[in-house]
Design a protein around this motif. Structure first.
Motif, PDB file in Angstrom:
ATOM      1  N   ASP A   1      47.031 -27.178 -34.690  1.00 28.88           N
ATOM      2  CA  ASP A   1      46.079 -26.360 -35.433  1.00 28.88           C
ATOM      3  C   ASP A   1      46.618 -26.217 -36.856  1.00 28.88           C
ATOM      4  OD1 ASP A   1      44.914 -23.770 -36.458  1.00 28.88           O
ATOM      5  OD2 ASP A   1      43.996 -23.737 -34.457  1.00 28.88           O
TER       6      ASP A   1
ATOM      7  N   GLY B   1      42.931 -24.699 -41.625  1.00 28.62           N
ATOM      8  CA  GLY B   1      42.158 -23.486 -41.318  1.00 28.62           C
ATOM      9  C   GLY B   1      41.707 -22.676 -42.522  1.00 28.62           C
ATOM     10  N   VAL B   2      41.136 -23.334 -43.502  1.00 23.05           N
ATOM     11  CA  VAL B   2      40.655 -22.599 -44.682  1.00 23.05           C
ATOM     12  C   VAL B   2      39.452 -21.734 -44.306  1.00 23.05           C
ATOM     13  CG1 VAL B   2      41.429 -24.331 -46.337  1.00 23.05           C
ATOM     14  CG2 VAL B   2      39.141 -24.514 -45.344  1.00 23.05           C
ATOM     15  N   ASN B   3      39.040 -20.870 -45.218  1.00 22.06           N
ATOM     16  CA  ASN B   3      37.866 -20.039 -44.994  1.00 22.06           C
ATOM     17  C   ASN B   3      36.788 -20.434 -45.992  1.00 22.06           C
ATOM     18  OD1 ASN B   3      39.146 -18.474 -42.959  1.00 22.06           O
ATOM     19  ND2 ASN B   3      40.276 -17.420 -44.583  1.00 22.06           N
TER      20      ASN B   3
ATOM     21  N   HIS C   1      40.821 -24.991 -37.854  1.00 24.37           N
ATOM     22  CA  HIS C   1      40.034 -23.863 -37.348  1.00 24.37           C
ATOM     23  C   HIS C   1      39.451 -23.118 -38.553  1.00 24.37           C
ATOM     24  CE1 HIS C   1      39.269 -21.209 -33.851  1.00 24.37           C
ATOM     25  NE2 HIS C   1      39.439 -20.185 -34.673  1.00 24.37           N
TER      26      HIS C   1
ATOM     27  N   GLY D   1      37.433 -20.931 -41.028  1.00 27.60           N
ATOM     28  CA  GLY D   1      36.736 -19.641 -40.955  1.00 27.60           C
ATOM     29  C   GLY D   1      35.355 -19.787 -41.566  1.00 27.60           C
TER      30      GLY D   1
ATOM     31  N   LYS E   1      44.231  -9.190 -39.700  1.00 24.88           N
ATOM     32  CA  LYS E   1      43.018  -9.887 -39.262  1.00 24.88           C
ATOM     33  C   LYS E   1      42.053  -8.904 -38.600  1.00 24.88           C
ATOM     34  CE  LYS E   1      41.196 -13.750 -39.436  1.00 24.88           C
ATOM     35  NZ  LYS E   1      41.115 -14.610 -40.606  1.00 24.88           N
TER      36      LYS E   1
ATOM     37  N   TYR F   1      37.816 -12.609 -34.140  1.00 18.79           N
ATOM     38  CA  TYR F   1      38.717 -13.742 -34.362  1.00 18.79           C
ATOM     39  C   TYR F   1      39.376 -14.163 -33.040  1.00 18.79           C
ATOM     40  CZ  TYR F   1      42.587 -16.072 -36.969  1.00 18.79           C
ATOM     41  OH  TYR F   1      43.495 -16.941 -37.488  1.00 18.79           O
TER      42      TYR F   1
ATOM     43  N   ASP G   1      39.375 -17.700 -30.805  1.00 21.18           N
ATOM     44  CA  ASP G   1      40.604 -18.427 -30.483  1.00 21.18           C
ATOM     45  C   ASP G   1      40.766 -18.634 -28.972  1.00 21.18           C
ATOM     46  OD1 ASP G   1      42.192 -19.649 -32.445  1.00 21.18           O
ATOM     47  OD2 ASP G   1      42.706 -17.711 -33.316  1.00 21.18           O
TER      48      ASP G   1
ATOM     49  N   TYR H   1      50.282 -23.954 -33.372  1.00 22.49           N
ATOM     50  CA  TYR H   1      49.546 -23.315 -34.462  1.00 22.49           C
ATOM     51  C   TYR H   1      50.442 -23.167 -35.685  1.00 22.49           C
ATOM     52  CZ  TYR H   1      46.210 -22.003 -30.836  1.00 22.49           C
ATOM     53  OH  TYR H   1      45.300 -22.045 -29.816  1.00 22.49           O
TER      54      TYR H   1
ATOM     55  N   VAL I   1      50.455 -21.361 -38.530  1.00 20.32           N
ATOM     56  CA  VAL I   1      49.740 -20.229 -39.127  1.00 20.32           C
ATOM     57  C   VAL I   1      50.746 -19.171 -39.601  1.00 20.32           C
ATOM     58  CG1 VAL I   1      47.942 -18.473 -38.755  1.00 20.32           C
ATOM     59  CG2 VAL I   1      47.791 -20.652 -37.545  1.00 20.32           C
TER      60      VAL I   1
ATOM     61  N   GLN J   1      50.269 -13.313 -38.583  1.00 17.81           N
ATOM     62  CA  GLN J   1      49.315 -13.360 -37.470  1.00 17.81           C
ATOM     63  C   GLN J   1      50.015 -13.440 -36.110  1.00 17.81           C
ATOM     64  OE1 GLN J   1      45.814 -15.825 -37.902  1.00 17.81           O
ATOM     65  NE2 GLN J   1      45.777 -15.573 -40.123  1.00 17.81           N
TER      66      GLN J   1
ATOM     67  N   HIS K   1      48.422 -11.386 -33.298  1.00 12.90           N
ATOM     68  CA  HIS K   1      47.169 -12.028 -32.871  1.00 12.90           C
ATOM     69  C   HIS K   1      47.459 -13.140 -31.863  1.00 12.90           C
ATOM     70  CE1 HIS K   1      43.381 -14.235 -33.025  1.00 12.90           C
ATOM     71  NE2 HIS K   1      44.060 -15.314 -33.385  1.00 12.90           N
ATOM     72  N   PHE K   2      48.422 -14.006 -32.181  1.00 11.76           N
ATOM     73  CA  PHE K   2      48.676 -15.130 -31.283  1.00 11.76           C
ATOM     74  C   PHE K   2      49.320 -14.680 -29.974  1.00 11.76           C
ATOM     75  CE2 PHE K   2      47.884 -17.609 -35.164  1.00 11.76           C
ATOM     76  CZ  PHE K   2      46.867 -18.411 -34.650  1.00 11.76           C
TER      77      PHE K   2
HETATM   78  N1  ARG Z   1      41.113 -19.024 -40.999  1.00  5.45           N
HETATM   79  C1  ARG Z   1      42.288 -18.369 -40.549  1.00  5.45           C
HETATM   80  C2  ARG Z   1      42.869 -17.496 -41.660  1.00  5.45           C
HETATM   81  O1  ARG Z   1      42.606 -17.743 -42.814  1.00  5.45           O
HETATM   82  C3  ARG Z   1      43.344 -19.348 -40.107  1.00  5.45           C
HETATM   83  C4  ARG Z   1      43.021 -20.095 -38.849  1.00  5.45           C
HETATM   84  C5  ARG Z   1      44.238 -20.346 -38.030  1.00  5.45           C
HETATM   85  N2  ARG Z   1      43.967 -20.963 -36.768  1.00  5.45           N
HETATM   86  C6  ARG Z   1      43.557 -20.318 -35.684  1.00  5.45           C
HETATM   87  N3  ARG Z   1      43.276 -21.014 -34.614  1.00  5.45           N
HETATM   88  N4  ARG Z   1      43.424 -19.019 -35.649  1.00  5.45           N
HETATM   89  O2  ARG Z   1      43.605 -16.585 -41.379  1.00  5.45           O
END
Ligand code: ARG
Length: 621
Positions: A132, A135-137, A172, A174, A235, A351, A355, A373, A375, A379, A382-383
């Protein structure tokens, strides 16, 4: 004929393990023979340090134990015979490898097309791994943190591919939820009012819309404080932020937009798609410039899970995995101090819900037995929640039994020289595309100076590689969980622990062949016998032979900085060899050929290592 060994420390481990078992059958196996490289060459090349701990278990003196091991170990084909003098201090056994054995190993690792190419052994049981990354938004341009979320997992993916695994990259993105719906609503207004034409929408404009939408979300600070007190992380905070602001009209508008998106209303979807295309176009271009293998086929955005979320929560409820909690739905799991929220009281998903759906798809449809991941470390909670909930729900269960390996390859923050998160001079978050541009421009100045004789086009290509290598190497070479300071001067230095230094070392291994050709001395080295005599040759050989082990350790620990550190060591060992051993003007032809072959092999290991990290290379500079 000495047996070709690829990694001396590995064979020493096997031999010493056998000797220990033979000497002390009463010790329950397997025993770790504790083989380490010697700190100083005068003590030999490796040490066996097992005697000390074994002595305690056996109630004997460590030197006596060491002598018993030394008497039984069979090293005839790989090392100088052990003598009394080989046992040092409290019971270390010093081992000096034989030049021929080392040479045979080096020749064995240099056999392209074999299973063990450059000493990297392809895994006999390749696995499918989802990585993973990126993962841009939507409606946001990439910033310096995206170097990390792109470059680190891409290097991990390349390492796994190098070892023969099947890697599926997943970005992934956003691209769903209320914030995106808000931007969509606003853009629809702008388009309708004729303030902008669809074909002239830029990412900058979208970002401005995003920011003003975000400002609205941030109004109800009181509700937020409660969330912060419970430390649910940024998040969730952002999501609850949306939850507490149900009253405003804008929210109602965004909610309607989201519903229209969910029911595939063509005009709304078209506007959303425009935001998607503008964002992803810029993102993928930046990834390409970063020399990262992230393309459109790797995008699996949050929107792709939207229709699965309702049924997923129902599934969790029906099986008693999730439970209602003050109107919301949560999954509690052992070891989780904060339960995993999967549906808000207003019916919205989170979120974490997405996931969970992603893990289920990655394991069940994509066939992953490991998911990694790349990331931000912020986070982590979260994970932990999502992993625990996925395991409890059986979404990570493998068809053959067991559970997929779920790993958060967390990374720290990129800092400015003042020790706070990196910003531009005007205090904005620095755009990644601008930073890449600046790195290349700075590299160009150095290249123009150092390589003035090269053509303009060549210098441009070299500057591009040097600038990108500098940024990527700086990011990859720091322990990923740590923060680091973004510093153009440091990353672009041609000396020290930098990308440009490695490129320069690589170029040196290649330029020797051009020079040899000029003197008509470049013949006959391919497949020639390697001779290891001089200390500098020996230490180069020992360093080369560690390559495979280092690549494996990156796949295991997900720490690309280990490979960075290794390549620096290899470059240094090569530098020493180059200073101390004449290559073109070696004393005889056998030595000249052997040394040219060592240069070539070193160059290929450096190039392979850089490629495995995803760092671009050059042939000359
Ligand atoms: N879009 C998320 C962010 O900007 C990152 C995604 C990471 N990957 C995931 N599977 N949650 O924080």
């Amino acid at each position: 004929m000495p047996q070709p060994i690829e990694d001396p420390s590995r064979i020493l481990r096997t031999r010493f393990e056998a000797a220990i078992t033979a000497a002390f059958p009463e010790i329950p196996g397997p025993v770790d023979p504790v083989i380490t490289p010697s700190r100083q060459p005068r003590f030999g090349d490796f040490q066996c340090n097992a005697a000390m701990s074994l002595a305690k278990q056996l109630g004997k003196s460590p030197r006596e134990v060491a002598a018993a091991i030394a008497a039984r170990v069979d090293l005839a084909d790989v090392a100088e015979p052990l003598t009394d003098a080989s046992i040092a201090g409290p019971g270390f056994i010093n081992i000096t490898l034989r030049g021929e054995a080392l040479a045979a190993s080096v020749m064995a690792m240099d056999s392209p097309g074999t299973l063990s190419d450059l000493g990297v052994t392809r895994d006999e049981n390749p696995t499918t791994v989802v990585v993973d990354l990126c993962g841009v938004n939507l409606a946001k341009s990439m910033h310096v943190g995206h170097v990390r979320s792109t470059v680190i997992p891409d290097a991990i993916a390349r390492t796994l591919e190098r070892l023969g695994h099947r890697v599926i990259r997943q970005s992934h993105v956003g691209d769903w939820g209320l914030p995106i719906a808000m931007v969509t609503t606003r853009l629809m207004d702008e388009l309708q009012a004729g303030r902008v034409l669809a074909e002239s929408v830029t990412l900058d404009r979208l970002e401005r819309l995003y920011r003003s939408a975000q400002a609205e979300c941030e109004r109800d600070l009181k509700g937020l404080e409660a969330v912060r007190r419970h430390g649910l992380g940024p998040k969730i905070e952002a999501e609850v932020q949306a939850q507490v602001e149900t009253a405003t009209e804008k929210f109602a508008g965004a909610r309607e937009t989201l519903l229209r998106l969910q029911s595939h209303d063509p005009a709304t979807v078209r506007t959303w798609r425009l935001i998607y295309d503008v964002t992803m176009d810029a993102c993928l271009k930046t990834c390409a410039r970063l020399h990262a293998n992230v393309t459109a086929e790797h995008t699996a955005g949050e929107s792709s899970y939207a229709e699965e979320l309702g049924p997923l929560v129902e599934d969790l409820l029906a099986r008693g995995i999730a439970e209602p909690d003050q109107g919301a739905i949560v999954v509690r799991a052992e070891g989780l101090e904060v339960p995993c929220l999967v549906r808000k009281s207003d019916g919205g998903f989170l979120y974490a819900t997405t996931d969970l759906a992603a893990i289920r798809r990655r394991v069940r449809s994509l066939g992953a037995s490991r998911i990694i991941y790349g990331v931000d470390i912020r986070q982590s909670l979260h994970f932990r929640q999502v992993f625990a909930a996925a395991v409890k729900a059986g979404y990570a269960a493998l068809p053959g039994g067991g559970v997929a390996r779920l790993e958060h390859a967390a990374f720290g923050t990129v800092l400015g020289s003042d020790g706070t998160p990196f910003k531009t001079r005007s205090g904005d978050t620095a755009k990644l595309s601008d930073l890449l541009e600046e790195a290349v421009a700075r590299a160009r100045r150095v290249v123009d100076e150092r390589s003035a004789s090269l053509h303009e086009e060549q210098r441009a290509l070299i500057a591009e590689a040097v600038g990108i290598a500098a940024i990527k190497y700086m990011d990859l070479s720091t322990d990923r969980t740590k923060d680091y300071v973004f510093d153009f001067d440091r990353m672009l230095a041609f000396e020290g622990n930098t990308g440009p230094y490695l490129l320069y070392a690589l170029v040196r291994t290649r330029s020797i062949f051009r020079k040899a050709a000029e003197e008509g001395k470049d013949g006959g080295w391919r497949g020639s016998t390697i001779v290891i005599g001089e200390p500098a040759e020996k230490s180069l050989a020992l360093t080369l032979l560690r390559y495979g082990q280092v690549v494996e350790s990156v796949a295991e620990t997900l720490e690309p900085h280990r490979l960075c550190a290794y390549l620096i060591e290899l470059a240094a060992a090569f530098g020493l060899f180059f200073d101390q051993c004449k290559v073109i003007h070696a004393p005889d032809d056998t030595t000249r050929r052997s040394r040219l072959r060592l240069c070539d092999l070193t160059g290929r290991v450096l190039a392979d290592g850089l490629e495995t990290l995803g760092i671009p290379t050059v042939d000359r500079m």
